[in-house]
Design a protein around this motif. Structure first.
Motif: not given
Length: 296
Positions: A73-74, A96-103, A122-124, A207-213
């Protein structure tokens, strides 16, 4: 001096009257605790080639210290990172975290010398200052060294997407298997020790995909316990994150069914050994690259 500061569980709360803001803050606080509980063993493993002192908060920092900070939550901590920049000679962030990459994290990232982050996007992938790393395995999961594996496949988690329902349907007639379904994320889960026992007794882990990622702990827990992970191709995410990985990859779960059913012991043993060697090499390379970046 190099100092390590684990800050994921330090989430400052406002006195806002807005219910949505309070709920978001409570969620961030919960996730911060979750990251500390779930990821500490993995983070300490990839930092094992660096000597550092662990500190409890930023007041333990001295002028010109090199800081390794583990955080989540940086986007809410811009002021902290601006302050740290004035104190420390270098700042290395494990995000850690930021699974949705929205920020937009540029304001925080620009205060850091280098960033390692999970849940890449993609941006990283092509960012020289940001290195994408695996989210790793959950703390407490370990290999029980089972040579005779009684389960052909296993699944533990929430069947929240059509892909996961299809997985369970396609593999339902492949026995013996282990399945533990939960209604919500991180609720009524089995213990890390029981999970280790199951994984160490299983040959293939879908190993199915996660909820957001696409990425989940499940992949790395399988590798840690000597299983063969089967992943969804999902925009070739794992090939981009981990080139030349030995995972089995499918577009649809029906493609994995004949593999689990028909592979013989020698073929399974060979693939398991390939995964084991690759995983150990990856961890060593990650440790070396982090050490070389921090200790110039």
């Amino acid at each position: 001096m190099i100092k390590l500061f684990w800050n994921t569980h330090n989430q400052r709360k406002s006195n806002s009257d807005d219910k949505k803001i309070r709920e978001k803050e409570e969620m961030d606080f919960g996730w911060g605790l979750y990251h500390k509980k779930s990821s500490d063993k993995w983070i300490y493993e990839i930092l094992k080639k660096i000597k550092y002192n662990i500190i409890e908060n930023e007041t333990n920092l001295e002028k010109e210290d090199t800081l390794i900070i583990v955080d989540s939550s940086v986007e809410k901590k811009v002021e902290l990172y601006t302050k740290l920049k004035l104190i420390c000679s270098k700042i290395f962030l494990l995000h850690l975290g930021d699974e949705s990459g929205e920020y937009d994290l540029s304001t925080v990232y620009e205060n850091c010398n280098h960033i390692w982050r999970t849940f890449c996007s993609n941006k990283y992938f092509e960012n020289n200052k940001v290195k994408c790393i695996p989210i790793g395995y959950k703390s407490g999961v370990s290999n029980k060294q089972k040579n005779n594996r009684k389960y052909k496949w296993a699944f533990t988690g929430t069947p929240h997407k059509s892909s996961r329902h299809d997985l369970l349907f396609q593999f339902s007639d492949i026995e013996p298997f282990f399945c533990h379904k939960t209604q919500k994320f991180d609720q009524k889960t089995i213990s890390a020790d029981d999970m280790s026992e199951v994984l160490s007794s299983t040959e293939f882990i879908p190993c199915p995909n996660g909820f957001f990622h696409p990425e989940t702990y499940r992949v790395y827990e399988a590798l840690e316990c000597g299983c063969i992970p089967i992943v969804e191709k999902a925009y070739n995410y794992y090939d981009r994150l981990l080139p030349n990985n030995p995972f089995l990859k499918v577009d649809m779960w029906t493609e994995a069914k004949p593999i689990i059913k028909s592979w013989g012991n020698d073929q399974i043993k060979q693939k398991r050994e390939e995964c084991k060697i690759w995983w150990n090499n990856l961890k060593n390379e990650l440790q070396e690259s982090i050490k070389n970046k921090i200790i110039l």
